[in-house]
Design an enzyme around this catalytic site. Structure first.
Site, PDB file in Angstrom:
ATOM      1  N   SER A 132       0.755  -1.204   0.083  1.00 38.57           N
ATOM      2  CA  SER A 132      -0.007  -0.031  -0.086  1.00 38.57           C
ATOM      3  C   SER A 132       0.781   1.100   0.069  1.00 38.57           C
ATOM      4  CB  SER A 132      -1.052  -0.123   1.113  1.00 38.57           C
ATOM      5  OG  SER A 132      -1.868   0.944   1.023  1.00 38.57           O
ATOM      6  N   ASN A 133       0.432   2.465   0.391  1.00 36.42           N
ATOM      7  CA  ASN A 133       1.201   3.602   0.541  1.00 36.42           C
ATOM      8  C   ASN A 133       0.402   4.710   1.412  1.00 36.42           C
ATOM      9  OD1 ASN A 133      -0.889   5.582  -1.071  1.00 36.42           O
ATOM     10  ND2 ASN A 133      -1.017   3.924  -2.331  1.00 36.42           N
ATOM     11  N   PRO A 134       1.048   5.641   1.861  1.00 40.79           N
ATOM     12  CA  PRO A 134       0.497   6.371   3.046  1.00 40.79           C
ATOM     13  C   PRO A 134      -0.391   7.398   2.572  1.00 40.79           C
ATOM     14  CG  PRO A 134       2.895   7.237   2.442  1.00 40.79           C
ATOM     15  CD  PRO A 134       2.298   6.182   1.206  1.00 40.79           C
ATOM     16  N   ALA A 176      -4.416   7.271  -4.650  1.00 43.93           N
ATOM     17  CA  ALA A 176      -3.163   6.565  -4.782  1.00 43.93           C
ATOM     18  C   ALA A 176      -3.219   5.201  -5.277  1.00 43.93           C
ATOM     19  CB  ALA A 176      -2.281   6.985  -3.656  1.00 43.93           C
TER      20      ALA A 176
END
Ligand code: C5P
Length: 401
Positions: free
Chosen positions: A209-211, A276
């Site tokens: 995943s990403n922040p 995102a």
């Protein structure tokens, strides 16, 4: 209560605003700019206000008191028929006429009621000035969508709000109530917004995943709702609560995001992809937690579908907006993405700038079109970025009638 009348065609509606305020018990002082007096006479304003009108001519009369300071001693000020010139002057601290000098000296809340041609209102310079004033806590009412100009020849966003609504918003301001209604230029428009990260599971407990915090997408959804749109927000896992009055669909993976967005976008007027989206997912997803093994592990990843590009392939009349985060060659790469994905524009931001992008409350973006033309926007709140994005998108909607 101070009413400043600006130099716009809408100045002729000022007496009607003054009368309504007085009928409802407000004590009103009035300033008319030099430009306002080209549209309306001092006499009609002073009759409606039941008192003298402050003008530049009076300001320069030899008097012991400073008229701008006297007039500024009010509990609130409203600028009726606010022109691009007045917004610019106030946003830059100019004090070259009675209206601007007084505005600099007012310490109570200020409400702007703009009136100008759509071409002027949507210009980045005017939007930047409005953003500066909003940043200082000034409120805005309108402008509205509708006919404007002497013969009603103009159509679009720029028309001044109606006197009754101005009186309502002004009295609310005096009572310290929440900000008045914003521009309602998206009534009847379906807006789909994607937000947050996606999670690409490798097994039931591990994912890529990403922040992304989702704040930018939630701000777009809320701003669109407040402008009258019918909003669907499709969001990956974030900690933000569902915004009221918005259809919220929570998803996890890029494939779920794609299915939900494609479905919701079918009859949408505007689609904003702030999500995102993870570029890759595991080629095979294990149904069971993978046990730890000694040594390195290889994960086979496969590309996710590009949702924005899929929407772009059957674009129709829809306005498509994307976001891109780049660490280098930003404008060039964002323009390439806008072209490849057939998006109307991409808002480019930089993950490394302090206080902006991932998780921050502000953002500093550059609007980039496929042809490489671009505009740098100042660092403003994510809500303000959302407002500007929607103003730009609304301008690109096909005109009704
Ligand atoms: O990841 P990239 O920089 O290409 O993202 C640009 C835009 O494309 C963003 O608006 C993002 O939401 C969208 N996108 C998408 N599907 C993907 C990747 C990106 O819709 N698989």
């Amino acid at each position: 209560m101070l009413v400043i009348v600006g130099g716009s065609m809408a100045a002729v509606k000022a007496p009607s605003v003054l009368r309504r305020l007085r009928e409802r018990g407000a004590e009103v002082r009035v300033i008319a700019t030099r430009a306002a007096l080209a549209f309306i006479t001092e006499l009609s304003l002073s009759t409606a206000a039941d008192g003298p009108v402050g003008t530049d001519a009076h300001w320069f009369e030899a008097r012991p008191d400073a008229l701008h300071l006297t007039l500024a001693r009010v509990d609130a000020a409203v600028v009726v028929g606010a022109s691009a010139e007045l917004l610019a002057g106030a946003a830059h601290g100019h004090a070259g006429d009675l209206a601007l000098a007084t505005l600099l000296s007012v310490r109570g809340p200020v409400l702007w009621v703009p009136a100008m041609n759509e071409l002027m209102w949507t210009h980045p310079a005017v939007q930047a000035n409005a953003a500066t004033l909003r940043g200082w806590g000034h409120r805005f009412l309108g402008p509205e969508v509708g006919a404007f100009g002497t013969r009603g020849e103009g159509r679009g966003v720029g028309r001044m709000s109606e006197p009754e609504d101005i009186a309502d918003a002004t009295l609310a301001l005096l009572k310290g109530d929440a900000s008045p209604a914003p521009v309602r230029d998206l009534v009847g428009v379906r807006v789909v917004v994607s937000a947050g990260p996606t999670r690409e599971y490798l097994d039931p407990v591990r994912f890529i995943s990403n922040p992304s915090s989702g704040k930018m997408g939630f701000a777009v959804a809320e701003a669109a709702r407040d402008r009258g749109a019918d909003v669907t927000l499709v969001t990956g896992p974030v900690t933000l609560p569902d915004p009221a009055g918005v259809r919220v669909v929570r998803i996890e993976s890029a494939l779920e995001l794609r299915d939900t967005v494609m479905d919701a976008a079918r009859d949408a007027g505007i689609v904003v992809m702030t999500a995102a989206v993870a570029d890759y997912r595991a080629a095979t997803q294990s149904g069971e937690k993978q046990a730890k093994v000694a040594g390195d592990v290889t994960v086979h990843l496969t590309p996710n579908p590009d949702i924005l590009a899929e929407l772009g392939r059957e674009k129709g009349d829809r306005v498509l907006v994307g976001f891109a985060m780049e660490t280098h060659a930003g404008v060039e790469r964002a323009a390439g993405k806008a072209a490849r994905k057939n998006a109307d524009f991409i808002l480019l931001n930089y993950p490394t700038r302090e206080g902006t992008a991932f998780g921050g409350d502000d953002n500093q973006v550059t609007l980039v079109r496929a042809d490489g033309s671009h505009e740098d926007w100042p660092r403003v709140s994510k809500r303000e970025v959302a407002e500007r994005l929607l103003t730009e998108a609304a301008r690109l909607l096909p005109r009704q009638g």
